[in-house]
Motif scaffolding. Structure first.
Motif, PDB file in Angstrom:
ATOM      1  N   GLY A  38      20.935  -9.181 -26.610  1.00 57.26           N
ATOM      2  CA  GLY A  38      19.937  -8.477 -25.814  1.00 57.26           C
ATOM      3  C   GLY A  38      19.921  -8.899 -24.352  1.00 57.26           C
ATOM      4  N   ALA A  39      18.931  -8.378 -23.642  1.00 59.32           N
ATOM      5  CA  ALA A  39      18.833  -8.605 -22.196  1.00 59.32           C
ATOM      6  C   ALA A  39      18.762 -10.094 -21.883  1.00 59.32           C
ATOM      7  CB  ALA A  39      17.601  -7.886 -21.660  1.00 59.32           C
ATOM      8  N   VAL A  40      17.932 -10.826 -22.613  1.00 63.43           N
ATOM      9  CA  VAL A  40      17.794 -12.269 -22.376  1.00 63.43           C
ATOM     10  C   VAL A  40      18.906 -13.023 -23.116  1.00 63.43           C
ATOM     11  CG1 VAL A  40      16.303 -14.288 -22.713  1.00 63.43           C
ATOM     12  CG2 VAL A  40      15.289 -12.097 -22.054  1.00 63.43           C
ATOM     13  N   GLY A  85      21.625  -8.121 -34.994  1.00 58.11           N
ATOM     14  CA  GLY A  85      21.205  -7.213 -36.057  1.00 58.11           C
ATOM     15  C   GLY A  85      22.213  -6.154 -36.453  1.00 58.11           C
ATOM     16  N   LYS A  94      27.094  -5.439 -32.732  1.00 60.14           N
ATOM     17  CA  LYS A  94      26.556  -6.454 -31.819  1.00 60.14           C
ATOM     18  C   LYS A  94      27.264  -7.795 -32.045  1.00 60.14           C
ATOM     19  CE  LYS A  94      21.924  -4.404 -31.218  1.00 60.14           C
ATOM     20  NZ  LYS A  94      20.471  -4.548 -31.416  1.00 60.14           N
ATOM     21  N   HIS A 142      21.891 -10.828 -39.056  1.00 60.87           N
ATOM     22  CA  HIS A 142      20.729 -11.174 -39.894  1.00 60.87           C
ATOM     23  C   HIS A 142      20.352 -10.055 -40.859  1.00 60.87           C
ATOM     24  CE1 HIS A 142      17.600  -8.804 -37.686  1.00 60.87           C
ATOM     25  NE2 HIS A 142      18.307  -9.077 -36.602  1.00 60.87           N
ATOM     26  N   ASN A 175      14.183 -15.961 -29.575  1.00 62.49           N
ATOM     27  CA  ASN A 175      13.667 -14.686 -29.075  1.00 62.49           C
ATOM     28  C   ASN A 175      12.901 -13.914 -30.119  1.00 62.49           C
ATOM     29  OD1 ASN A 175      14.623 -14.500 -26.349  1.00 62.49           O
ATOM     30  ND2 ASN A 175      16.701 -14.320 -27.155  1.00 62.49           N
ATOM     31  N   CYS A 179      10.863 -18.488 -26.513  1.00 63.21           N
ATOM     32  CA  CYS A 179      10.849 -17.455 -25.471  1.00 63.21           C
ATOM     33  C   CYS A 179      10.090 -16.225 -25.945  1.00 63.21           C
ATOM     34  CB  CYS A 179      12.287 -17.103 -25.109  1.00 63.21           C
ATOM     35  SG  CYS A 179      12.403 -15.733 -23.948  1.00 63.21           S
ATOM     36  N   GLY A 180      10.417 -15.739 -27.154  1.00 62.76           N
ATOM     37  CA  GLY A 180       9.761 -14.542 -27.682  1.00 62.76           C
ATOM     38  C   GLY A 180       9.686 -14.589 -29.190  1.00 62.76           C
ATOM     39  N   TYR A 207       5.480  -9.016 -33.267  1.00 65.35           N
ATOM     40  CA  TYR A 207       4.654  -8.285 -32.299  1.00 65.35           C
ATOM     41  C   TYR A 207       3.842  -7.144 -32.916  1.00 65.35           C
ATOM     42  CZ  TYR A 207       7.196 -10.756 -28.558  1.00 65.35           C
ATOM     43  OH  TYR A 207       7.735 -11.698 -27.735  1.00 65.35           O
ATOM     44  N   PHE A 251       7.285 -21.023 -23.134  1.00 61.49           N
ATOM     45  CA  PHE A 251       7.227 -20.857 -21.678  1.00 61.49           C
ATOM     46  C   PHE A 251       7.076 -19.384 -21.345  1.00 61.49           C
ATOM     47  CE2 PHE A 251      11.182 -18.806 -20.349  1.00 61.49           C
ATOM     48  CZ  PHE A 251      11.868 -18.811 -21.552  1.00 61.49           C
ATOM     49  N   VAL A 290       8.127 -16.802 -18.118  1.00 63.01           N
ATOM     50  CA  VAL A 290       9.027 -16.811 -16.961  1.00 63.01           C
ATOM     51  C   VAL A 290       8.267 -17.003 -15.645  1.00 63.01           C
ATOM     52  CG1 VAL A 290       9.101 -14.272 -16.810  1.00 63.01           C
ATOM     53  CG2 VAL A 290      10.989 -15.613 -15.895  1.00 63.01           C
ATOM     54  N   ASN A 318      18.232  -0.788 -29.468  1.00 61.66           N
ATOM     55  CA  ASN A 318      18.926  -0.979 -28.188  1.00 61.66           C
ATOM     56  C   ASN A 318      20.157  -1.862 -28.362  1.00 61.66           C
ATOM     57  OD1 ASN A 318      17.011  -3.192 -28.696  1.00 61.66           O
ATOM     58  ND2 ASN A 318      17.783  -4.025 -26.783  1.00 61.66           N
TER      59      ASN A 318
HETATM   60  P1  NDP Z   1      16.281  -7.464 -26.330  1.00 59.30           P
HETATM   61  O1  NDP Z   1      17.135  -6.733 -25.366  1.00 59.30           O
HETATM   62  O2  NDP Z   1      16.837  -8.670 -27.008  1.00 59.30           O
HETATM   63  O3  NDP Z   1      15.777  -6.419 -27.411  1.00 59.30           O
HETATM   64  C1  NDP Z   1      15.008  -6.829 -28.485  1.00 59.30           C
HETATM   65  C2  NDP Z   1      15.903  -7.224 -29.696  1.00 59.30           C
HETATM   66  O4  NDP Z   1      15.127  -7.980 -30.630  1.00 59.30           O
HETATM   67  C3  NDP Z   1      16.392  -6.056 -30.512  1.00 59.30           C
HETATM   68  O5  NDP Z   1      17.505  -5.415 -29.962  1.00 59.30           O
HETATM   69  C4  NDP Z   1      16.726  -6.727 -31.840  1.00 59.30           C
HETATM   70  O6  NDP Z   1      18.032  -7.276 -31.776  1.00 59.30           O
HETATM   71  C5  NDP Z   1      15.734  -7.887 -31.888  1.00 59.30           C
HETATM   72  N1  NDP Z   1      14.705  -7.646 -32.912  1.00 59.30           N
HETATM   73  C6  NDP Z   1      13.801  -6.645 -32.977  1.00 59.30           C
HETATM   74  N2  NDP Z   1      13.028  -6.768 -34.069  1.00 59.30           N
HETATM   75  C7  NDP Z   1      13.468  -7.862 -34.722  1.00 59.30           C
HETATM   76  C8  NDP Z   1      13.078  -8.526 -35.922  1.00 59.30           C
HETATM   77  N3  NDP Z   1      12.066  -8.059 -36.673  1.00 59.30           N
HETATM   78  N4  NDP Z   1      13.750  -9.639 -36.291  1.00 59.30           N
HETATM   79  C9  NDP Z   1      14.767 -10.109 -35.536  1.00 59.30           C
HETATM   80  N5  NDP Z   1      15.183  -9.533 -34.391  1.00 59.30           N
HETATM   81  C10 NDP Z   1      14.534  -8.426 -33.996  1.00 59.30           C
HETATM   82  O7  NDP Z   1      14.913  -7.868 -25.631  1.00 59.30           O
HETATM   83  P2  NDP Z   1      14.714  -8.897 -24.416  1.00 59.30           P
HETATM   84  O8  NDP Z   1      15.975  -9.629 -24.190  1.00 59.30           O
HETATM   85  O9  NDP Z   1      14.091  -8.165 -23.308  1.00 59.30           O
HETATM   86  O10 NDP Z   1      13.624  -9.905 -24.992  1.00 59.30           O
HETATM   87  C11 NDP Z   1      13.981 -10.864 -25.990  1.00 59.30           C
HETATM   88  C12 NDP Z   1      12.762 -11.711 -26.323  1.00 59.30           C
HETATM   89  O11 NDP Z   1      12.394 -12.482 -25.188  1.00 59.30           O
HETATM   90  C13 NDP Z   1      11.524 -10.912 -26.719  1.00 59.30           C
HETATM   91  O12 NDP Z   1      10.885 -11.567 -27.795  1.00 59.30           O
HETATM   92  C14 NDP Z   1      10.677 -10.947 -25.486  1.00 59.30           C
HETATM   93  O13 NDP Z   1       9.314 -10.795 -25.759  1.00 59.30           O
HETATM   94  C15 NDP Z   1      11.008 -12.322 -24.945  1.00 59.30           C
HETATM   95  N6  NDP Z   1      10.786 -12.512 -23.516  1.00 59.30           N
HETATM   96  C16 NDP Z   1      10.015 -13.575 -23.133  1.00 59.30           C
HETATM   97  C17 NDP Z   1       9.817 -13.866 -21.808  1.00 59.30           C
HETATM   98  C18 NDP Z   1       9.010 -15.063 -21.435  1.00 59.30           C
HETATM   99  O14 NDP Z   1       8.662 -15.208 -20.267  1.00 59.30           O
HETATM  100  N7  NDP Z   1       8.694 -15.947 -22.378  1.00 59.30           N
HETATM  101  C19 NDP Z   1      10.365 -13.002 -20.750  1.00 59.30           C
HETATM  102  C20 NDP Z   1      11.236 -11.939 -21.250  1.00 59.30           C
HETATM  103  C21 NDP Z   1      11.424 -11.706 -22.591  1.00 59.30           C
HETATM  104  P3  NDP Z   1      18.979  -7.352 -33.078  1.00 59.30           P
HETATM  105  O15 NDP Z   1      19.371  -5.927 -33.379  1.00 59.30           O
HETATM  106  O16 NDP Z   1      20.103  -8.180 -32.624  1.00 59.30           O
HETATM  107  O17 NDP Z   1      18.166  -7.946 -34.176  1.00 59.30           O
END
Ligand code: NDP
Length: 350
Positions: free
Chosen positions: A162-164, A184, A188, A204, A228, A250-251, A256, A281, A283, A331
């Motif tokens: 993902g983005a992060v 996922g 990927k 996963h 994340n 981070c997330g 959610y 933390f 950002v 995504n």
């Molecule tokens: P991503 O581009 O990584 O998109 C979200 C990804 O999360 C999905 O593509 C999917 O990837 C995965 N996902 C969704 N649902 C689930 C689930 N139930 N179990 C496991 N994986 C899941 O998003 P970002 O990179 O923008 O953000 C990643 C995380 O970082 C988020 O949790 C976000 O809230 C957090 N964040 C925190 C910040 C901070 O300041 N603390 C700042 C920015 C982001 P896959 O298909 O690979 O499972």
């Protein structure tokens, strides 16, 4: 879907009602309003790209957090890159490309001093919402400051494509670490190994025993975990922590949509036996040091040491559906909405 390239109305996406659990398309509404005029020291920005981010799900709830929630009937909040088309501040004249928290709308007025100027010669402007923006900065500080990875250590990243997560894995490689990504889908998994240089990937959704797969991929244990997602994936990684491991919280995207806090296996004793540290933390905590992160990230991107992938959906009216898809893992890379085509905007270079 036609792009709203230079329409004479402001198209806005509002929060129509608060979601119960998983958000629905009916939780949003699309409205048109007159394009606002900039007041003193303000500029009018026409949006090109809107960033869709998992944190937006939390803003839809009426709960206290590190920032206030979006109110019903308000424009959804979010990061935007766009071009200034009218200016009442000579420091940011019409034609300037900017980034700021302008929300889910095609046009917005904002104080010029609250916007970051984006140099379109450095990289595509959309990157100011991804690798050279908030997600990239999150990866940089969340890994380097919170976890302090050392060469030779094993770093595990969830939502690794993902983005992060995509940036975290590559910074860890630059620091000489071994990297294992959890994703996922098989596509990927292939991408993070072949394009981002991860040493191993775990899907996963198709791996029945995640803990066994992590243990096999990390024979000396997990020194650093960049979390994340939370939930069962994190429970499994915690079981595999090495001595003196560091976990960056981070997330928790898997949580959610929960209406009640989910109580998982109580394995925090693993932090005691391994003398490990877990730290959350935001950002924004690193706001004063953003220039440091952006300089490093821009250097790595231009040297080809950090690669990125964007997942662009066209048309602002498609933002709600694209956001619901993001929460389901649909995504593949940084999810963005393209709201307009820059070449058609007033002030665009010919
Ligand atoms: P991503 O581009 O990584 O998109 C979200 C990804 O999360 C999905 O593509 C999917 O990837 C995965 N996902 C969704 N649902 C689930 C689930 N139930 N179990 C496991 N994986 C899941 O998003 P970002 O990179 O923008 O953000 C990643 C995380 O970082 C988020 O949790 C976000 O809230 C957090 N964040 C925190 C910040 C901070 O300041 N603390 C700042 C920015 C982001 P896959 O298909 O690979 O499972």
């Amino acid at each position: 879907m036609a792009l709203q390239a230079s329409g004479n109305r402001n198209i806005q996406i509002l929060l129509a009602r608060r979601p119960q659990g998983r958000p629905q398309i009916e939780d949003f509404s699309v409205v048109e309003s007159p394009i606002p005029e900039p007041g003193d020291e303000q500029v009018l920005v026409q949006a090109l790209y809107l960033s869709l981010d998992p944190y937006m799900r939390g803003r839809m709830n009426d709960t206290k957090s590190y920032v206030p929630p979006v109110q019903i009937g308000e424009v959804m909040g979010g990061g935007v890159v766009g071009r200034v088309i009218k200016s009442a501040d000579p420091k940011v004249p019409a034609g300037t490309m900017v980034e700021g928290l302008l929300g889910w709308q095609s046009h917005a007025v904002e104080k010029a001093s609250r916007l970051r100027i984006v140099d379109p010669r450095l990289a595509p402007v959309s990157t100011a919402l991804g690798v050279l923006g908030m997600p990239g900065i999150t990866a940089y500080f969340g890994l380097l400051d919170i976890c302090q990875p050392k060469a030779g250590e094993t770093v595990v990243v969830s939502a690794a494509s993902g983005a992060v997560g995509g940036v975290v894995g590559q910074i860890a490689k630059i620091r000489g670490c071994r990297t294992v990504g959890i994703v996922g889908s098989d596509a990927k998994a292939e991408y993070i190994v072949d394009d981002l240089g991860y040493d191993a990937a775990i899907n996963h959704r198709t791996t029945p025993n995640i803990k066994g797969a992590i243990a096999a991929a990390c024979p000396d244990g997990v020194d650093v975990y960049f979390d994340n997602v939370g939930g069962p994936i994190t429970d499994a990684v915690v079981e595999c922590l090495a001595l003196h491991a560091r976990v960056s919280l981070c997330g928790q995207i898997s949580q959610y949509n929960n209406e009640k806090v989910e109580l998982g296996p109580r394995n925090l004793w693993r932090l005691i036996t391994t003398r490990s540290r877990m730290e959350g933390f935001i950002v924004f905590d690193f706001r004063d040091r953003y220039p440091e992160a952006l300089k490093a990230l821009a250097g790595w991107v231009s040297a080809g040491r950090i690669r990125y992938r964007e997942d662009i959906v066209r048309g602002i009216e498609n933002a709600p559906r694209a956001f619901l898809g993001l929460l389901e893992g649909e995504n593949f890379g940084k999810r963005l909405i393209q709201i307009a085509d820059d070449s058609q905007l007033p002030g665009a270079p010919s």
